[in-house]
Design a protein around this motif. Structure first.
Motif, PDB file in Angstrom:
ATOM      1  N   PHE A  32      44.295  43.573  -1.871  1.00  0.00           N
ATOM      2  CA  PHE A  32      43.518  44.637  -1.221  1.00  0.00           C
ATOM      3  C   PHE A  32      42.380  45.116  -2.125  1.00  0.00           C
ATOM      4  CE2 PHE A  32      42.684  49.131  -0.437  1.00  0.00           C
ATOM      5  CZ  PHE A  32      42.428  49.132   0.918  1.00  0.00           C
ATOM      6  N   LYS A  33      42.673  45.333  -3.394  1.00  0.00           N
ATOM      7  CA  LYS A  33      41.642  45.821  -4.310  1.00  0.00           C
ATOM      8  C   LYS A  33      40.541  44.788  -4.510  1.00  0.00           C
ATOM      9  CE  LYS A  33      44.581  49.070  -6.855  1.00  0.00           C
ATOM     10  NZ  LYS A  33      45.170  49.422  -8.175  1.00  0.00           N
ATOM     11  N   GLU A  34      40.899  43.521  -4.574  1.00  0.00           N
ATOM     12  CA  GLU A  34      39.879  42.472  -4.715  1.00  0.00           C
ATOM     13  C   GLU A  34      38.993  42.413  -3.481  1.00  0.00           C
ATOM     14  OE1 GLU A  34      38.978  40.477  -7.170  1.00  0.00           O
ATOM     15  OE2 GLU A  34      40.389  41.437  -8.535  1.00  0.00           O
ATOM     16  N   ALA A  35      39.589  42.593  -2.293  1.00  0.00           N
ATOM     17  CA  ALA A  35      38.804  42.572  -1.056  1.00  0.00           C
ATOM     18  C   ALA A  35      37.834  43.748  -1.008  1.00  0.00           C
ATOM     19  CB  ALA A  35      39.737  42.591   0.157  1.00  0.00           C
ATOM     20  N   VAL A  36      38.269  44.917  -1.463  1.00  0.00           N
ATOM     21  CA  VAL A  36      37.397  46.098  -1.463  1.00  0.00           C
ATOM     22  C   VAL A  36      36.247  45.917  -2.449  1.00  0.00           C
ATOM     23  CG1 VAL A  36      37.298  48.549  -2.038  1.00  0.00           C
ATOM     24  CG2 VAL A  36      39.183  47.681  -0.662  1.00  0.00           C
TER      25      VAL A  36
ATOM     26  N   ARG B  67      37.765  59.216   3.017  1.00  0.00           N
ATOM     27  CA  ARG B  67      38.730  58.420   2.273  1.00  0.00           C
ATOM     28  C   ARG B  67      39.702  57.776   3.245  1.00  0.00           C
ATOM     29  NH1 ARG B  67      38.482  59.442  -3.174  1.00  0.00           N
ATOM     30  NH2 ARG B  67      40.459  58.339  -3.461  1.00  0.00           N
ATOM     31  N   LEU B  68      39.839  56.484   3.157  1.00  0.00           N
ATOM     32  CA  LEU B  68      40.743  55.761   4.046  1.00  0.00           C
ATOM     33  C   LEU B  68      42.193  56.050   3.665  1.00  0.00           C
ATOM     34  CD1 LEU B  68      38.976  52.273   4.280  1.00  0.00           C
ATOM     35  CD2 LEU B  68      38.863  54.168   5.895  1.00  0.00           C
ATOM     36  N   ARG B  69      43.032  56.247   4.665  1.00  0.00           N
ATOM     37  CA  ARG B  69      44.462  56.447   4.460  1.00  0.00           C
ATOM     38  C   ARG B  69      45.165  55.118   4.717  1.00  0.00           C
ATOM     39  NH1 ARG B  69      46.622  61.488   4.675  1.00  0.00           N
ATOM     40  NH2 ARG B  69      48.408  60.705   5.857  1.00  0.00           N
TER      41      ARG B  69
ATOM     42  N   SER C  41      34.827  43.210  -3.279  1.00  0.00           N
ATOM     43  CA  SER C  41      33.873  42.210  -2.808  1.00  0.00           C
ATOM     44  C   SER C  41      32.898  42.772  -1.779  1.00  0.00           C
ATOM     45  CB  SER C  41      34.621  41.017  -2.200  1.00  0.00           C
ATOM     46  OG  SER C  41      35.318  41.401  -1.016  1.00  0.00           O
ATOM     47  N   LEU C  42      33.159  43.976  -1.266  1.00  0.00           N
ATOM     48  CA  LEU C  42      32.248  44.586  -0.308  1.00  0.00           C
ATOM     49  C   LEU C  42      30.976  45.040  -1.004  1.00  0.00           C
ATOM     50  CD1 LEU C  42      34.801  46.782   1.701  1.00  0.00           C
ATOM     51  CD2 LEU C  42      33.882  44.552   2.345  1.00  0.00           C
ATOM     52  N   GLY C  43      29.940  45.141  -0.221  1.00  0.00           N
ATOM     53  CA  GLY C  43      28.667  45.557  -0.783  1.00  0.00           C
ATOM     54  C   GLY C  43      28.474  47.053  -0.804  1.00  0.00           C
ATOM     55  N   TYR C  44      29.495  47.829  -0.511  1.00  0.00           N
ATOM     56  CA  TYR C  44      29.388  49.282  -0.516  1.00  0.00           C
ATOM     57  C   TYR C  44      30.712  49.862  -1.000  1.00  0.00           C
ATOM     58  CZ  TYR C  44      31.437  48.137   4.023  1.00  0.00           C
ATOM     59  OH  TYR C  44      32.197  47.587   5.014  1.00  0.00           O
ATOM     60  N   GLU C  45      30.652  51.109  -1.424  1.00  0.00           N
ATOM     61  CA  GLU C  45      31.817  51.747  -2.023  1.00  0.00           C
ATOM     62  C   GLU C  45      32.751  52.279  -0.947  1.00  0.00           C
ATOM     63  OE1 GLU C  45      32.777  54.949  -5.605  1.00  0.00           O
ATOM     64  OE2 GLU C  45      30.790  54.840  -4.690  1.00  0.00           O
TER      65      GLU C  45
ATOM     66  N   LYS D 258      24.061  47.716   5.162  1.00  0.00           N
ATOM     67  CA  LYS D 258      25.326  47.035   5.393  1.00  0.00           C
ATOM     68  C   LYS D 258      25.877  47.277   6.785  1.00  0.00           C
ATOM     69  CE  LYS D 258      25.226  45.495   1.249  1.00  0.00           C
ATOM     70  NZ  LYS D 258      24.952  44.071   0.982  1.00  0.00           N
ATOM     71  N   GLY D 259      25.372  48.286   7.460  1.00  0.00           N
ATOM     72  CA  GLY D 259      25.831  48.539   8.822  1.00  0.00           C
ATOM     73  C   GLY D 259      27.104  49.357   8.907  1.00  0.00           C
ATOM     74  N   TRP D 260      27.542  49.879   7.785  1.00  0.00           N
ATOM     75  CA  TRP D 260      28.821  50.604   7.771  1.00  0.00           C
ATOM     76  C   TRP D 260      28.699  51.765   6.806  1.00  0.00           C
ATOM     77  CZ3 TRP D 260      33.471  50.598  10.235  1.00  0.00           C
ATOM     78  CH2 TRP D 260      34.530  51.218   9.612  1.00  0.00           C
ATOM     79  N   SER D 261      29.120  52.933   7.214  1.00  0.00           N
ATOM     80  CA  SER D 261      29.060  54.100   6.343  1.00  0.00           C
ATOM     81  C   SER D 261      30.248  55.002   6.639  1.00  0.00           C
ATOM     82  CB  SER D 261      27.754  54.872   6.557  1.00  0.00           C
ATOM     83  OG  SER D 261      27.738  56.048   5.776  1.00  0.00           O
TER      84      SER D 261
END
Length: 413
Positions: A250-254, A214-216, A256-260, A206-209
């Motif tokens: 926001f939760k729906e957008a998260v 944890r995001l604030r 839809s991502l291919g990673y946790e 996915k190119g992102w890790s």
């Protein structure tokens, strides 16, 4: 994706979003590890490597020890490295499993094919004895006569796997056009071969890790529009709950991502539970890196663009009118615009106007004389008839007409 070709003395690791990390020509292993750690801290996992094969060998050995040759990472090498993979040490080649690279595809001449040596694109390259000889050979060859019109796309996994070709006319394709031939030869199928990425997986990185971070997510704590964003705190458990339409989006957008992605909602509040500043102060917390993002009813303003990036607006409240829901089938719907008290007051003023005009006109005007019922009827008729036409024929004094008009106009407005 563009492939950079820096000076031979300045090899590069190119980060996929434009970050560049330069290595010295002869760095120590500690310096290589330091730069790799810097890349890993950027949270991106797709890298383009452009450097000499000798330096690349040390790079991939250290990357494997750091766990950067595992699932989720993607490494792309330029022809400076890919051309000489077969001549690298077996331990280095083992550490490069999953790497994708490009190298020139130079179809073999008739003489070479007739000799039975095949059309391996690397057969035209002599193997360099050291790094200096490699650099001189590489740059002199590319700048004079050996400029390929087509590139092979290879994947390192237990050897080199040709997964496709690239040329300026067709882009990336599985078809290869042979020189001196009109037909086209296909690889194993009409589609590109699947890439086996680091870790032996075919799942596209996915190119992102976030590496467990944890995001604030900052949220406003003013509770102005609870349907949009609302912050509540349980007094017994002291647990904070954030709800509202923005939270749902926001939760729906998260999801839809291919990673946790792990995150925490952080209310922007002071010790008293009140908003700790203005919305500008809240947005600046992202600029100061106290928050990773802000979610809520934040207006997109030109003055805020120098500090943060905004998502596309997903709400448009605009200007509207809110009215209570009523039964539209009622015959008394025309009475709804005014309250009952206002209707009674208006009727009382109409009757008062008729009484005043009757009191003035009765002694001299025959229209306001007669029986009691006729006089009462005239009072009501005069008052309400002034709404649609002037009653000059009923009133002998113009002053009365003017007074009645002024009184009723003031009431209706």
């Amino acid at each position: 994706m563009s492939l950079l070709e820096p000076k031979p003395s300045l090899p590069l690791l190119k980060h996929s979003v434009g970050e560049h990390v330069a290595l010295l020509t002869s760095p120590t292993d500690e310096e290589i590890v330091e730069q790799l750690m810097k890349l890993r801290s950027l949270q991106m996992t797709v890298y383009v490597v452009h450097m000499s094969p000798i330096l690349a060998s040390r790079l991939f050995l250290n990357a494997k020890q750091l766990g950067m040759m595992t699932q989720g990472y993607a490494w792309i090498t330029t022809d400076m490295i890919t051309n000489f993979m077969n001549s690298m040490d077996p331990s280095v080649f083992e550490s490069m499993q999953g790497v994708v690279g490009f190298k020139p595809h130079i179809p073999a001449s008739k003489e070479l094919r007739s000799s039975g040596k095949g059309d391996d694109s690397t057969s035209s390259y002599p193997t360099p004895r050291n790094q200096t000889e490699y650099e001189l050979h590489h740059y002199s060859v590319l700048r004079k006569w050996l400029i390929p019109k087509e590139l092979q796309i290879v994947n390192v996994f237990k050897g080199e796997r040709i997964i496709g070709y690239w040329n300026p006319g067709n882009g990336i394709t599985s078809l290869m056009k042979q020189e001196n031939h009109n037909e086209t030869n296909s690889t194993s199928s009409s589609k590109l071969e699947s890439v086996i990425w680091p870790g032996g997986t075919m799942n596209i990185p996915k190119g992102w890790s976030l590496h467990g971070k944890r995001l604030r997510i900052g949220v406003p704590a003013n509770n102005g529009f609870r349907e949009i964003i609302s912050v509540t705190r349980d007094p017994r458990t002291n647990e904070t709950t954030v709800t509202g339409y923005c939270v749902d989006v926001f939760k729906e957008a998260v999801q839809s991502l291919g990673y946790e992605v792990h995150y925490d909602f952080i209310p922007f509040e002071d010790a008293n539970g009140q908003m700790a500043g203005t919305y500008n102060d809240l947005i600046l917390q992202v600029y100061y890196k106290n928050y990773d993002a802000v979610m809520g009813d934040t207006t997109i303003l030109a003055s805020r663009f120098p500090y943060v990036d905004f998502t596309m607006p997903f709400t448009d409240i605009g200007v509207g009118t809110v009215v209570p829901k009523i039964n539209k089938k009622s015959i008394w719907i025309f009475l709804m615009p005014l309250s009952g008290d206002l209707w009674i007051t208006t009727a009382a003023f109409f009757i008062l106007t008729g009484l005043v005009i009757w009191f003035i006109e009765r002694p001299i005007n025959e229209e306001f004389q007669g029986s009691l019922c006729e006089q009462i009827g005239m009072i009501f008729w005069y008052s309400f008839s002034t709404l649609v036409f002037a009653n000059s024929k009923y009133s002998m004094f113009n002053l009365n007409n003017l007074s009645a008009s002024c009184i009723q106009t003031h009431i209706l407005n």
